[in-house]
Design a protein around this motif. Structure first.
Motif, PDB file in Angstrom:
ATOM      1  N   GLN A 307       0.850  -1.186   0.000  1.00 43.21           N
ATOM      2  CA  GLN A 307       0.000   0.000   0.000  1.00 43.21           C
ATOM      3  C   GLN A 307       0.892   1.246   0.000  1.00 43.21           C
ATOM      4  O   GLN A 307       1.743   1.410   0.856  1.00 43.21           O
ATOM      5  N   ARG A 308       0.663   2.115  -0.964  1.00 45.52           N
ATOM      6  CA  ARG A 308       1.464   3.336  -1.053  1.00 45.52           C
ATOM      7  C   ARG A 308       0.982   4.357  -0.028  1.00 45.52           C
ATOM      8  O   ARG A 308      -0.217   4.506   0.194  1.00 45.52           O
ATOM      9  N   SER A 309       1.900   5.059   0.564  1.00 47.83           N
ATOM     10  CA  SER A 309       1.544   6.116   1.514  1.00 47.83           C
ATOM     11  C   SER A 309       1.007   7.319   0.753  1.00 47.83           C
ATOM     12  O   SER A 309       1.229   7.473  -0.456  1.00 47.83           O
ATOM     13  N   ARG A 313       2.320   8.641  -2.875  1.00 44.79           N
ATOM     14  CA  ARG A 313       1.374   8.772  -3.983  1.00 44.79           C
ATOM     15  C   ARG A 313       1.376  10.201  -4.526  1.00 44.79           C
ATOM     16  O   ARG A 313       1.296  10.409  -5.748  1.00 44.79           O
ATOM     17  N   ALA A 314       1.490  11.193  -3.630  1.00 40.53           N
ATOM     18  CA  ALA A 314       1.505  12.586  -4.073  1.00 40.53           C
ATOM     19  C   ALA A 314       2.729  12.878  -4.941  1.00 40.53           C
ATOM     20  O   ALA A 314       2.640  13.624  -5.930  1.00 40.53           O
ATOM     21  N   LYS A 315       3.875  12.268  -4.589  1.00 42.81           N
ATOM     22  CA  LYS A 315       5.079  12.486  -5.402  1.00 42.81           C
ATOM     23  C   LYS A 315       4.922  11.885  -6.796  1.00 42.81           C
ATOM     24  O   LYS A 315       5.329  12.487  -7.794  1.00 42.81           O
ATOM     25  N   LEU A 316       4.336  10.693  -6.868  1.00 52.17           N
ATOM     26  CA  LEU A 316       4.169  10.042  -8.161  1.00 52.17           C
ATOM     27  C   LEU A 316       3.149  10.756  -9.039  1.00 52.17           C
ATOM     28  O   LEU A 316       3.231  10.702 -10.274  1.00 52.17           O
ATOM     29  N   GLU A 317       2.191  11.420  -8.425  1.00 47.34           N
ATOM     30  CA  GLU A 317       1.172  12.113  -9.206  1.00 47.34           C
ATOM     31  C   GLU A 317       1.530  13.577  -9.471  1.00 47.34           C
ATOM     32  O   GLU A 317       0.796  14.277 -10.175  1.00 47.34           O
ATOM     33  N   GLY A 318       2.668  14.022  -8.922  1.00 50.12           N
ATOM     34  CA  GLY A 318       3.072  15.419  -9.131  1.00 50.12           C
ATOM     35  C   GLY A 318       3.921  15.584 -10.378  1.00 50.12           C
ATOM     36  O   GLY A 318       3.901  14.771 -11.301  1.00 50.12           O
ATOM     37  N   TRP A 321       4.846  14.343 -14.066  1.00 51.32           N
ATOM     38  CA  TRP A 321       3.772  13.563 -14.691  1.00 51.32           C
ATOM     39  C   TRP A 321       2.438  14.293 -14.623  1.00 51.32           C
ATOM     40  O   TRP A 321       1.683  14.295 -15.591  1.00 51.32           O
ATOM     41  N   SER A 322       2.127  14.854 -13.462  1.00 50.72           N
ATOM     42  CA  SER A 322       0.890  15.634 -13.287  1.00 50.72           C
ATOM     43  C   SER A 322      -0.340  14.838 -13.737  1.00 50.72           C
ATOM     44  O   SER A 322      -1.166  15.309 -14.529  1.00 50.72           O
ATOM     45  N   ALA A 323      -0.437  13.617 -13.245  1.00 49.49           N
ATOM     46  CA  ALA A 323      -1.582  12.768 -13.598  1.00 49.49           C
ATOM     47  C   ALA A 323      -1.838  11.787 -12.464  1.00 49.49           C
ATOM     48  O   ALA A 323      -0.941  11.475 -11.666  1.00 49.49           O
ATOM     49  N   ARG A 324      -3.075  11.344 -12.374  1.00 51.74           N
ATOM     50  CA  ARG A 324      -3.399  10.352 -11.364  1.00 51.74           C
ATOM     51  C   ARG A 324      -2.605   9.073 -11.590  1.00 51.74           C
ATOM     52  O   ARG A 324      -2.256   8.736 -12.721  1.00 51.74           O
ATOM     53  N   LEU A 325      -2.322   8.355 -10.514  1.00 49.03           N
ATOM     54  CA  LEU A 325      -1.534   7.133 -10.622  1.00 49.03           C
ATOM     55  C   LEU A 325      -2.238   6.102 -11.487  1.00 49.03           C
ATOM     56  O   LEU A 325      -1.601   5.380 -12.259  1.00 49.03           O
TER      57      LEU A 325
END
Length: 395
Positions: A307-309, A313-318, A321-325
């Motif tokens: 489970q991602r924290s 998750r905020a870093k991956l979506e920022g 990329w600027s998109a939902r995971l």
């Protein structure tokens, strides 16, 4: 990564059409189709009574529309071992430490279809105990599995089986009777067949003496130390699936179009295959596909279930990329392919949903047509999803 292009004119894509499919009158096979209606009504049929208390102190639950598998047989015949290995992933060598069942063991299996597995103690004769509610026990059974120890004296077990069949046929004639001739792993092939022939003849003769000719009984040679027990349960479960021919036709068309050698639709949790194509069954191919699922599950448990924290998750979506995971994932379902070193045949696995996976053995030149293969597999997966949405209960 599979192509998402839908297929409209391909024969495999039209198999999910429900309007041209035959209907079956058997209550066991229609049980799944009644689930949705029961859920809509929100109550149980008032004509069905609540189960009374049985002799072991367990009150049977009211009918829930779930097909039930009943494991019965003599003590120490291997019923609990079978249930533990197939449905609870217990290693076969650890079943030696299982205690003899003293009470009815009830397991509800959350799978592609919700069903129950009841392990009935061998020392209890349900027909001689007036405290048992017969309708609560046998009213929703899809299959009765009678386990016989092939390495032990089985005449008493056959006598009890004959009595059970004759009693059930009067009130519950739609129950499938499956006989597992168990613990045959240490027997020679010739002796296995002799035992099976002897048991079959004795049961059929006993039933004929009571006026019951051509009994619909299926016999299986099984062992928990190889894949024969999963093969046997696959045959049992397939009889409970409404419109099984539709699934088989979809897989047959897929094999013909994509030039697959064999295709299976697996229940991932139990490794039971619920459908296969029309080509001749091959135990070796089933074992390879079954073991492949184990490999994928083991890798998923290591790499794919964390489970991602919220911070991660905020870093991956920022940025950048600027998109939902979810939008960054190329394929939302599991997909894998490997090539067997000894035969140069690729094996393809495609997840249908969280419970089902399509596994196919391909031919050597299949890699040259992978875009077309992926497109056809995607169309079949969509058809399978629609098929099970029809029979699956609405939560």
């Amino acid at each position: 990564m599979p192509l998402k292009t839908p297929i409209h004119d391909h024969p495999a894509a039209g198999l999910a059409e429900p309007n041209h499919l035959p209907r079956y009158a058997s209550s066991a096979k229609l049980n799944l189709e009644l689930i949705l209606d029961q859920d809509r009504r929100g109550s149980v049929d008032p004509t069905k009574k609540n189960a009374g208390k049985s002799g072991d102190g367990i009150t049977a639950p009211p009918p829930q529309g779930k097909p039930r598998l009943m494991l019965m047989g003599q003590r120490r015949s291997g019923k609990s071992s079978i249930s533990s290995v197939v449905f609870h992933k217990l290693p076969p060598n650890e079943t030696l430490f299982l205690e003899s069942t003293a009470r009815i063991q009830k397991d509800s299996m959350a799978s592609f279809m919700d069903f129950q597995v009841w392990d009935f103690p061998g020392q209890i004769d349900v027909f001689e105990n007036p405290d048992f509610d017969m309708d609560a026990i046998f009213g929703e059974i899809g299959a009765l599995i009678w386990v016989i120890d092939a390495q032990d004296e089985y005449l008493e077990s056959l006598a009890r089986l004959t009595t059970t069949i004759l009693t059930l046929q009067r009130t519950y004639p739609s129950i499938n009777i499956e006989v597992f001739i168990h613990k045959v792993d240490s027997l020679s092939d010739e002796y296995k067949l002799d035992v099976q022939r002897d048991i079959t003849i004795r049961i059929q003769d006993d039933l004929s003496d009571h006026g019951f000719e051509n009994a619909p009984i299926t016999f299986h040679l099984t062992s928990i130390y190889n894949h024969s027990i999963f093969e046997a349960f696959s045959k049992v479960i397939q009889k409970l699936i409404p419109r099984l021919g539709t699934l088989e036709s979809m897989l047959t068309n897929l094999c013909r179009t994509c030039r697959f050698e064999k295709a299976y639709l697996f229940d991932v949790l139990s490794k039971i295959y619920i459908a296969t194509d029309g080509n001749a069954a091959d135990m070796a191919s089933y074992e390879i596909c079954s073991d492949y699922i184990d490999v994928i599950i083991d890798m998923t448990e290591v790499y794919g279930t964390w489970q991602r924290s919220d911070e991660g998750r905020a870093k991956l979506e920022g940025e950048p990329w600027s998109a939902r995971l979810e939008d960054q994932v190329g394929c939302g379902t599991a997909e894998s392919c490997l090539v067997l070193h000894d035969s140069n045949k690729p094996i393809m696995l495609r997840e249908v949903d969280r419970y089902l996976a399509l596994v196919a053995i391909m031919k050597e030149d299949s890699y040259d047509r992978m875009p077309l293969v992926n497109m056809n597999v995607e169309a079949v997966v969509e058809g399978l999803t629609e098929f099970f949405n029809i029979t699956k209960p609405r939560k």
